[in-house]
Scaffold this motif. Sequence first.
Motif, PDB file in Angstrom:
ATOM      1  N   ILE A   3       1.138  -1.020  -0.262  1.00 34.09           N
ATOM      2  CA  ILE A   3      -0.324   0.028   0.166  1.00 34.09           C
ATOM      3  C   ILE A   3       0.640   1.150  -0.143  1.00 34.09           C
ATOM      4  CG2 ILE A   3      -0.077   0.140   2.972  1.00 34.09           C
ATOM      5  CD1 ILE A   3      -2.614   0.772  -0.048  1.00 34.09           C
ATOM      6  N   LEU A   4       2.293   1.413   0.536  1.00 34.77           N
ATOM      7  CA  LEU A   4       2.415   2.307   0.997  1.00 34.77           C
ATOM      8  C   LEU A   4       3.321   2.641  -1.005  1.00 34.77           C
ATOM      9  CD1 LEU A   4       4.630   1.933   4.290  1.00 34.77           C
ATOM     10  CD2 LEU A   4       2.851   3.826   3.330  1.00 34.77           C
ATOM     11  N   ASN A   5       3.955   1.972  -1.052  1.00 34.42           N
ATOM     12  CA  ASN A   5       4.162   1.997  -2.984  1.00 34.42           C
ATOM     13  C   ASN A   5       3.862   2.731  -3.524  1.00 34.42           C
ATOM     14  OD1 ASN A   5       7.289   1.642  -1.812  1.00 34.42           O
ATOM     15  ND2 ASN A   5       7.200  -1.120  -2.427  1.00 34.42           N
ATOM     16  N   LYS A   6       2.062   2.024  -3.374  1.00 35.04           N
ATOM     17  CA  LYS A   6       1.381   2.351  -3.970  1.00 35.04           C
ATOM     18  C   LYS A   6       0.688   3.910  -4.140  1.00 35.04           C
ATOM     19  CE  LYS A   6      -1.524  -1.889  -4.807  1.00 35.04           C
ATOM     20  NZ  LYS A   6      -2.496  -2.289  -4.340  1.00 35.04           N
ATOM     21  N   ILE A   7       0.766   4.071  -3.080  1.00 37.89           N
ATOM     22  CA  ILE A   7       0.511   6.035  -2.594  1.00 37.89           C
ATOM     23  C   ILE A   7       1.721   6.542  -3.370  1.00 37.89           C
ATOM     24  CG2 ILE A   7       0.492   7.519  -0.777  1.00 37.89           C
ATOM     25  CD1 ILE A   7      -0.940   5.337   1.679  1.00 37.89           C
ATOM     26  N   LYS A   8       2.967   6.211  -3.230  1.00 32.43           N
ATOM     27  CA  LYS A   8       3.994   6.948  -3.425  1.00 32.43           C
ATOM     28  C   LYS A   8       4.017   6.912  -4.929  1.00 32.43           C
ATOM     29  CE  LYS A   8       7.561   5.432   0.070  1.00 32.43           C
ATOM     30  NZ  LYS A   8       9.015   4.938   0.902  1.00 32.43           N
ATOM     31  N   ALA A   9       3.389   5.864  -5.754  1.00 34.56           N
ATOM     32  CA  ALA A   9       3.235   6.051  -7.106  1.00 34.56           C
ATOM     33  C   ALA A   9       2.311   6.648  -7.212  1.00 34.56           C
ATOM     34  CB  ALA A   9       3.505   4.379  -7.546  1.00 34.56           C
ATOM     35  N   ARG A  10       1.082   6.972  -6.887  1.00 35.52           N
ATOM     36  CA  ARG A  10      -0.062   7.796  -6.808  1.00 35.52           C
ATOM     37  C   ARG A  10       0.547   9.256  -6.770  1.00 35.52           C
ATOM     38  NH1 ARG A  10      -4.965   6.947  -3.774  1.00 35.52           N
ATOM     39  NH2 ARG A  10      -5.641   9.319  -5.068  1.00 35.52           N
ATOM     40  N   ALA A  11       1.585   9.513  -5.635  1.00 38.64           N
ATOM     41  CA  ALA A  11       2.086  10.575  -5.463  1.00 38.64           C
ATOM     42  C   ALA A  11       2.931  11.254  -6.700  1.00 38.64           C
ATOM     43  CB  ALA A  11       2.540  10.762  -4.263  1.00 38.64           C
TER      44      ALA A  11
ATOM     45  N   GLY B 156      -5.263  -7.404   4.312  1.00 38.77           N
ATOM     46  CA  GLY B 156      -4.438  -7.041   5.451  1.00 38.77           C
ATOM     47  C   GLY B 156      -4.443  -5.134   5.617  1.00 38.77           C
ATOM     48  N   ILE B 157      -5.039  -5.286   5.179  1.00 34.23           N
ATOM     49  CA  ILE B 157      -4.774  -3.277   5.162  1.00 34.23           C
ATOM     50  C   ILE B 157      -6.750  -2.724   6.202  1.00 34.23           C
ATOM     51  CG2 ILE B 157      -5.288  -1.144   4.550  1.00 34.23           C
ATOM     52  CD1 ILE B 157      -2.712  -2.906   3.789  1.00 34.23           C
ATOM     53  N   MET B 158      -5.941  -2.442   7.066  1.00 36.56           N
ATOM     54  CA  MET B 158      -7.459  -1.447   8.384  1.00 36.56           C
ATOM     55  C   MET B 158      -7.154   0.042   8.097  1.00 36.56           C
ATOM     56  SD  MET B 158      -8.438  -4.404  10.367  1.00 36.56           S
ATOM     57  CE  MET B 158     -10.585  -3.721  10.367  1.00 36.56           C
ATOM     58  N   VAL B 159      -8.358   0.794   8.688  1.00 30.98           N
ATOM     59  CA  VAL B 159      -8.086   1.796   8.973  1.00 30.98           C
ATOM     60  C   VAL B 159      -8.645   2.218  10.821  1.00 30.98           C
ATOM     61  CG1 VAL B 159      -8.542   4.112   8.978  1.00 30.98           C
ATOM     62  CG2 VAL B 159      -7.902   2.701   6.825  1.00 30.98           C
ATOM     63  N   PHE B 160      -7.674   2.671  11.013  1.00 32.20           N
ATOM     64  CA  PHE B 160      -8.454   2.838  12.922  1.00 32.20           C
ATOM     65  C   PHE B 160      -8.495   4.598  13.215  1.00 32.20           C
ATOM     66  CE2 PHE B 160      -6.766  -1.160  15.641  1.00 32.20           C
ATOM     67  CZ  PHE B 160      -7.393  -1.744  14.603  1.00 32.20           C
ATOM     68  N   ALA B 161      -9.974   4.945  13.684  1.00 26.03           N
ATOM     69  CA  ALA B 161     -10.044   6.486  13.964  1.00 26.03           C
ATOM     70  C   ALA B 161     -10.309   7.070  15.274  1.00 26.03           C
ATOM     71  CB  ALA B 161     -10.081   6.842  13.037  1.00 26.03           C
TER      72      ALA B 161
ATOM     73  N   THR C 255     -14.656  11.573   7.482  1.00 23.35           N
ATOM     74  CA  THR C 255     -13.760  11.708   7.773  1.00 23.35           C
ATOM     75  C   THR C 255     -12.771  10.838   7.237  1.00 23.35           C
ATOM     76  OG1 THR C 255     -13.699  12.502   9.502  1.00 23.35           O
ATOM     77  CG2 THR C 255     -13.984  14.063   8.464  1.00 23.35           C
ATOM     78  N   THR C 256     -12.820   9.549   8.029  1.00 19.90           N
ATOM     79  CA  THR C 256     -12.272   8.581   7.604  1.00 19.90           C
ATOM     80  C   THR C 256     -12.283   7.930   7.381  1.00 19.90           C
ATOM     81  OG1 THR C 256     -12.318   8.697  10.358  1.00 19.90           O
ATOM     82  CG2 THR C 256     -11.203   6.836   8.958  1.00 19.90           C
ATOM     83  N   GLY C 257     -13.795   7.563   6.319  1.00 14.92           N
ATOM     84  CA  GLY C 257     -14.196   7.124   5.216  1.00 14.92           C
ATOM     85  C   GLY C 257     -13.464   7.398   3.924  1.00 14.92           C
ATOM     86  N   GLN C 258     -13.599   9.353   3.620  1.00 11.53           N
ATOM     87  CA  GLN C 258     -12.777   9.888   2.726  1.00 11.53           C
ATOM     88  C   GLN C 258     -11.731   9.515   3.194  1.00 11.53           C
ATOM     89  OE1 GLN C 258     -13.989  14.352   4.264  1.00 11.53           O
ATOM     90  NE2 GLN C 258     -16.278  13.722   3.426  1.00 11.53           N
ATOM     91  N   THR C 259     -10.903   9.858   4.282  1.00 12.84           N
ATOM     92  CA  THR C 259      -9.431   9.407   3.974  1.00 12.84           C
ATOM     93  C   THR C 259      -9.022   7.682   3.222  1.00 12.84           C
ATOM     94  OG1 THR C 259      -9.106  11.020   5.761  1.00 12.84           O
ATOM     95  CG2 THR C 259      -7.512   8.597   5.087  1.00 12.84           C
ATOM     96  N   THR C 260     -10.163   6.538   3.277  1.00 14.55           N
ATOM     97  CA  THR C 260     -10.047   5.960   2.857  1.00 14.55           C
ATOM     98  C   THR C 260     -10.670   5.875   1.661  1.00 14.55           C
ATOM     99  OG1 THR C 260     -10.695   4.689   4.847  1.00 14.55           O
ATOM    100  CG2 THR C 260     -10.787   2.871   3.087  1.00 14.55           C
TER     101      THR C 260
ATOM    102  N   SER D 248      -8.052   4.019  -1.998  1.00 11.89           N
ATOM    103  CA  SER D 248      -8.641   3.430  -3.030  1.00 11.89           C
ATOM    104  C   SER D 248      -9.676   2.771  -3.116  1.00 11.89           C
ATOM    105  CB  SER D 248      -7.554   3.484  -3.975  1.00 11.89           C
ATOM    106  OG  SER D 248      -6.975   4.686  -4.279  1.00 11.89           O
ATOM    107  N   PHE D 249      -9.897   1.547  -1.533  1.00 11.55           N
ATOM    108  CA  PHE D 249     -10.682   1.265  -1.703  1.00 11.55           C
ATOM    109  C   PHE D 249     -12.272   1.080  -0.517  1.00 11.55           C
ATOM    110  CE2 PHE D 249      -7.762  -0.200   1.904  1.00 11.55           C
ATOM    111  CZ  PHE D 249      -8.847   0.310   3.290  1.00 11.55           C
ATOM    112  N   GLU D 250     -13.114   0.755  -0.638  1.00 13.01           N
ATOM    113  CA  GLU D 250     -14.470   1.342  -0.377  1.00 13.01           C
ATOM    114  C   GLU D 250     -14.690   0.886   1.311  1.00 13.01           C
ATOM    115  OE1 GLU D 250     -17.918   3.203  -0.503  1.00 13.01           O
ATOM    116  OE2 GLU D 250     -16.429   2.916  -2.246  1.00 13.01           O
ATOM    117  N   PRO D 251     -14.994   1.929   1.889  1.00 10.29           N
ATOM    118  CA  PRO D 251     -14.628   1.458   2.706  1.00 10.29           C
ATOM    119  C   PRO D 251     -15.877   0.977   3.709  1.00 10.29           C
ATOM    120  CG  PRO D 251     -15.507   4.085   3.549  1.00 10.29           C
ATOM    121  CD  PRO D 251     -14.791   3.509   1.521  1.00 10.29           C
TER     122      PRO D 251
END
Length: 333
Positions: free
Chosen positions: A3-11, A167-172, A191-196, A201-204
């Motif tokens: 996921i981090l490499n995907k974020i970096k690729a988008r950036a 294997g990816i989760m978001v906690f807030a 806002t956490t749904g928007q962040t996700t 790039s997946f549906e929360p």
Amino acid sequence: MDILNKIKARASENKKRIVLPEGTEERTLRAADEVIEKGLADIILLGDPKQIEEESRRLVLKNISRAQVLDPKKHPQKDEYIDLLVELRKAKGMTREEASKLVENPLYLAVLMIKSGDADGEVAGADNATGDVLRPAFQIVKTKPGISVVSGAFIMILQDKNFGENGIMVFADGAVHPNPTAEELAEIAVTTGQTTRNLLSFEPRIAMLSFSTKGSAKHEMVDKVVKATDLAKEKDPSLHLDGELQVDAALIPEIGRKKAPGSDIAGNANVFIFPSLETGNIAYKLVQRLAHAEAVGPVLQGMAAPINDLSRGCSVNDIVNLVAITATQAMGK
């Protein structure tokens, strides 16, 4: 690709201008050099140009010459930013003399640059306390329309790919707001749904967590989560969320089916909204340590522009990752 490499690729596909107000700090300079080398963002460093040059030479950094360096004490737009700060804070009695001093503070200057459209996002905190980083952000950039609370989301990268979204989760919220009201908790969920969506790039699939599942316990703390769930659905009907759910009912399919039959979130959640800061903070650290998960963040959410705060114990890699995340947030904005 993780996921981090995907974020970096988008950036790197659509480079944003990220301002680093701690421009003379060693880890920040090393991170800036790496960000520039990898093409993740266009970097703006705030600080004494001579000191930045000397530090870069000492650290044998090869790419810093490609960063924009701005001296907070003297630069062409200083008067323009002073005028802007006076205008923004006139209701609070801001004088031009006070504004002149604040504009020389890199943390204020960074946020004024974002407000003026001269930068797209900010990363700071390697050398400053969270309160000092966020204060100018609250005063100048403020929160998104319809949002009153800032919160911190952690991207949890688990070794077990059966949980969450591969294997990816978001906690807030695990970082900012100690005891949100039902209304504030609903905003954190939205806002956490928007962040996700924006960042990962997946549906929360959002679980509003409690010590009760669907009325199994009665308490005012449960009532808060129930109310927050209803409010969040009203605020953003496009979000898939359910509550109140105990964490096992949110996470384990067979338990979810038993405790919350008919729920499309129970046993299938990839986003957890905790009822308080202490529960969120404890949970992410337990998962990080006991499950050997990677915890990325906090990613600040709810601000009108991407502004992210580092831990003062951060590594160079932490700064690089957060710059890429901030740049990706700026795309969504």
